[in-house]
Design an enzyme around this catalytic site. Structure first.
Site, PDB file in Angstrom:
ATOM      1  N   ILE A  17       0.831  -1.204   0.000  1.00 47.02           N
ATOM      2  CA  ILE A  17       0.000   0.000   0.000  1.00 47.02           C
ATOM      3  C   ILE A  17       0.866   1.255   0.000  1.00 47.02           C
ATOM      4  O   ILE A  17       0.568   2.258  -0.650  1.00 47.02           O
ATOM      5  CB  ILE A  17      -0.952  -0.014   1.204  1.00 47.02           C
ATOM      6  CG1 ILE A  17      -1.942  -1.177   1.083  1.00 47.02           C
ATOM      7  CG2 ILE A  17      -1.683   1.316   1.348  1.00 47.02           C
ATOM      8  CD1 ILE A  17      -2.750  -1.457   2.333  1.00 47.02           C
ATOM      9  N   ASP A  36      11.304   3.593   4.422  1.00 49.55           N
ATOM     10  CA  ASP A  36      11.098   2.157   4.642  1.00 49.55           C
ATOM     11  C   ASP A  36      12.277   1.609   5.443  1.00 49.55           C
ATOM     12  O   ASP A  36      13.372   2.174   5.403  1.00 49.55           O
ATOM     13  CB  ASP A  36      10.972   1.407   3.313  1.00 49.55           C
ATOM     14  CG  ASP A  36      10.286   0.053   3.472  1.00 49.55           C
ATOM     15  OD1 ASP A  36       9.074  -0.041   3.197  1.00 49.55           O
ATOM     16  OD2 ASP A  36      10.978  -0.906   3.902  1.00 49.55           O
ATOM     17  N   VAL A  63      10.675   2.325  12.077  1.00 49.54           N
ATOM     18  CA  VAL A  63       9.820   3.350  12.691  1.00 49.54           C
ATOM     19  C   VAL A  63       9.671   3.154  14.196  1.00 49.54           C
ATOM     20  O   VAL A  63       9.189   4.064  14.898  1.00 49.54           O
ATOM     21  CB  VAL A  63       8.422   3.391  12.035  1.00 49.54           C
ATOM     22  CG1 VAL A  63       8.518   3.832  10.580  1.00 49.54           C
ATOM     23  CG2 VAL A  63       7.688   2.072  12.174  1.00 49.54           C
ATOM     24  N   SER A 138      -6.870  -0.618  10.731  1.00 50.88           N
ATOM     25  CA  SER A 138      -7.236  -1.897  10.139  1.00 50.88           C
ATOM     26  C   SER A 138      -8.637  -2.257  10.592  1.00 50.88           C
ATOM     27  O   SER A 138      -9.078  -1.813  11.662  1.00 50.88           O
ATOM     28  CB  SER A 138      -6.273  -2.989  10.596  1.00 50.88           C
ATOM     29  OG  SER A 138      -6.787  -4.295  10.301  1.00 50.88           O
ATOM     30  N   TYR A 151      -1.827  -7.728  16.781  1.00 52.69           N
ATOM     31  CA  TYR A 151      -2.118  -6.796  15.682  1.00 52.69           C
ATOM     32  C   TYR A 151      -3.421  -6.055  15.965  1.00 52.69           C
ATOM     33  O   TYR A 151      -3.501  -4.834  15.798  1.00 52.69           O
ATOM     34  CB  TYR A 151      -2.206  -7.575  14.371  1.00 52.69           C
ATOM     35  CG  TYR A 151      -2.422  -6.751  13.130  1.00 52.69           C
ATOM     36  CD1 TYR A 151      -3.700  -6.566  12.612  1.00 52.69           C
ATOM     37  CD2 TYR A 151      -1.352  -6.171  12.470  1.00 52.69           C
ATOM     38  CE1 TYR A 151      -3.902  -5.811  11.463  1.00 52.69           C
ATOM     39  CE2 TYR A 151      -1.548  -5.424  11.308  1.00 52.69           C
ATOM     40  CZ  TYR A 151      -2.820  -5.254  10.817  1.00 52.69           C
ATOM     41  OH  TYR A 151      -3.031  -4.517   9.663  1.00 52.69           O
ATOM     42  N   LYS A 155      -3.497  -2.007  16.406  1.00 48.23           N
ATOM     43  CA  LYS A 155      -4.284  -1.173  15.485  1.00 48.23           C
ATOM     44  C   LYS A 155      -5.424  -0.477  16.230  1.00 48.23           C
ATOM     45  O   LYS A 155      -5.808   0.647  15.878  1.00 48.23           O
ATOM     46  CB  LYS A 155      -4.808  -2.017  14.329  1.00 48.23           C
ATOM     47  CG  LYS A 155      -3.726  -2.463  13.348  1.00 48.23           C
ATOM     48  CD  LYS A 155      -3.007  -1.287  12.680  1.00 48.23           C
ATOM     49  CE  LYS A 155      -2.109  -1.727  11.541  1.00 48.23           C
ATOM     50  NZ  LYS A 155      -1.442  -0.597  10.860  1.00 48.23           N
ATOM     51  N   THR A 183      -8.687  -6.706   4.217  1.00 50.46           N
ATOM     52  CA  THR A 183      -7.480  -7.378   3.759  1.00 50.46           C
ATOM     53  C   THR A 183      -7.128  -7.011   2.321  1.00 50.46           C
ATOM     54  O   THR A 183      -7.954  -7.062   1.428  1.00 50.46           O
ATOM     55  CB  THR A 183      -7.651  -8.902   3.880  1.00 50.46           C
ATOM     56  OG1 THR A 183      -7.812  -9.210   5.258  1.00 50.46           O
ATOM     57  CG2 THR A 183      -6.422  -9.625   3.369  1.00 50.46           C
ATOM     58  N   VAL A 184      -5.882  -6.621   2.164  1.00 51.23           N
ATOM     59  CA  VAL A 184      -5.280  -6.388   0.861  1.00 51.23           C
ATOM     60  C   VAL A 184      -4.131  -7.374   0.768  1.00 51.23           C
ATOM     61  O   VAL A 184      -3.387  -7.542   1.736  1.00 51.23           O
ATOM     62  CB  VAL A 184      -4.732  -4.941   0.753  1.00 51.23           C
ATOM     63  CG1 VAL A 184      -3.926  -4.754  -0.523  1.00 51.23           C
ATOM     64  CG2 VAL A 184      -5.875  -3.942   0.838  1.00 51.23           C
ATOM     65  N   TYR A 212     -15.879 -11.219   2.887  1.00 51.24           N
ATOM     66  CA  TYR A 212     -16.036  -9.922   2.212  1.00 51.24           C
ATOM     67  C   TYR A 212     -17.232  -9.947   1.272  1.00 51.24           C
ATOM     68  O   TYR A 212     -17.189 -10.583   0.221  1.00 51.24           O
ATOM     69  CB  TYR A 212     -14.740  -9.567   1.459  1.00 51.24           C
ATOM     70  CG  TYR A 212     -13.633  -9.225   2.422  1.00 51.24           C
ATOM     71  CD1 TYR A 212     -12.940 -10.221   3.104  1.00 51.24           C
ATOM     72  CD2 TYR A 212     -13.348  -7.898   2.732  1.00 51.24           C
ATOM     73  CE1 TYR A 212     -11.984  -9.913   4.052  1.00 51.24           C
ATOM     74  CE2 TYR A 212     -12.372  -7.580   3.668  1.00 51.24           C
ATOM     75  CZ  TYR A 212     -11.720  -8.588   4.328  1.00 51.24           C
ATOM     76  OH  TYR A 212     -10.770  -8.268   5.285  1.00 51.24           O
TER      77      TYR A 212
HETATM   78  C1  1HS Z   1      -4.285  -6.719   7.393  1.00 49.20           C
HETATM   79  C2  1HS Z   1      -5.509  -5.912   7.376  1.00 49.20           C
HETATM   80  O1  1HS Z   1      -5.342  -4.883   8.317  1.00 49.20           O
HETATM   81  C3  1HS Z   1      -6.779  -6.708   7.646  1.00 49.20           C
HETATM   82  S1  1HS Z   1      -6.733  -7.576   9.183  1.00 49.20           S
HETATM   83  C4  1HS Z   1      -7.371  -9.141   8.691  1.00 49.20           C
HETATM   84  C5  1HS Z   1      -8.824  -9.063   8.387  1.00 49.20           C
HETATM   85  S2  1HS Z   1      -9.420 -10.592   7.798  1.00 49.20           S
HETATM   86  O2  1HS Z   1      -8.402 -11.186   6.919  1.00 49.20           O
HETATM   87  O3  1HS Z   1      -9.674 -11.477   8.920  1.00 49.20           O
HETATM   88  O4  1HS Z   1     -10.627 -10.306   7.044  1.00 49.20           O
END
Ligand code: 1HS
Length: 252
Positions: A17, A36, A63, A138, A151, A155, A183-184, A212
């Site tokens: 991203i 980076d 960072v 996220s 995570y 977040k 998710t990307v 999704y």
């Molecule tokens: C990485 C991104 O912030 C999404 S967190 C994971 C969400 S999912 O894969 O459980 O739909």
């Protein structure tokens, strides 16, 4: 040219991203500081910006390390004059639930995702006279994601920090918003997706896409487009906002 004449610093811009945002911001007229932890990846993004006629400098920092952040931000500001836009995109994933995650995993996820946002924002403000800060949250800050405890927590901290920053920085003419993407498919996600598939990446992807409603995962360019909007003057009345490009995942 929604960022004409602006200077933007993007963290984690060596891939995914962050790279997509560097290319899009430059195409919209910004001079871009590509930060980076991987120097070669930052240089590659800056080269791609240049090949497309844009202006970019590459700087390197972890960072989560204050001294590296201060030095890299100062280098970027010296090269480009000032900083108008900050996109705190750099992030790392995590592994496991609260029952089986390691302490190192927890500390790393918090250090990069949350503390990194704090450290880079603090350093950039010394070179900002008004502007826009876009933090990377996220959907994991908004809903519980299985086996992703550190995570999710980190977040969640980014979302709370965003609201605090928005209140504190408004008098300085700095807007602060957070993007909570679904998710990307990027390098950051592969370990989690593979684990979700019991070692099979394709199976992990299949088990993720069904979450999704839109029927697919997002693309780096779709998230970069949201970051561009929040960075630009088109978002002039948005601060402290949570924007969720997630293909409907949190609507369920
Ligand atoms: C990485 C991104 O912030 C999404 S967190 C994971 C969400 S999912 O894969 O459980 O739909």
């Amino acid at each position: 040219m929604r960022l004409a004449g602006k200077v933007a610093l993007i963290t984690g811009a060596g891939s995914g991203i962050g790279r997509a945002a560097a290319l899009r911001f430059a195409a919209e007229g910004a001079a871009v500081a590509v930060l980076d932890v991987a120097a070669d990846a930052a240089a590659a993004t800056a080269a791609q910006v240049g090949e497309r006629g844009g202006r970019a400098v590459a700087v390197t920092a972890d960072v989560s390390v204050a001294a590296q952040v201060t030095a890299a931000v100062a280098e970027a500001a010296a090269a480009l004059g000032r900083i108008d836009v900050l996109y705190n995109n750099a992030g790392v994933g995590s592994s496991g639930s609260v029952a089986d995650a390691t302490e190192d995993d927890w500390h790393r996820a918090v250090a990069v995702n949350a503390t990194g946002t704090f450290l880079v924002s603090r350093a950039v403000l010394a070179h900002m006279d008004g502007g826009s800060i876009v933090n990377q949250g996220s959907v994991a800050a908004l809903v519980g994601v299985p086996a992703f405890a550190a995570y999710c927590a980190a977040k969640g901290a980014v979302v709370a920090l965003t609201r605090s920053m928005a209140v504190d920085l408004a008098p300085r003419g700095v807007r602060v918003n957070v993007i909570c993407p679904g998710t990307v498919y990027t390098p950051l996600m592969e370990p989690m997706l593979r684990a979700r598939g019991d070692g099979d990446l394709a199976a992990g992807l299949a088990r993720t896409v069904v979450k999704y409603p839109i029927g697919r995962l997002g693309t780096p360019e779709e998230i970069a487009a949201v970051a561009l909007f929040l960075a630009s003057d088109e978002a002039s009345f948005l601060t402290g906002s949570v924007v969720t490009p997630d293909g409907g995942m949190t609507a369920v």
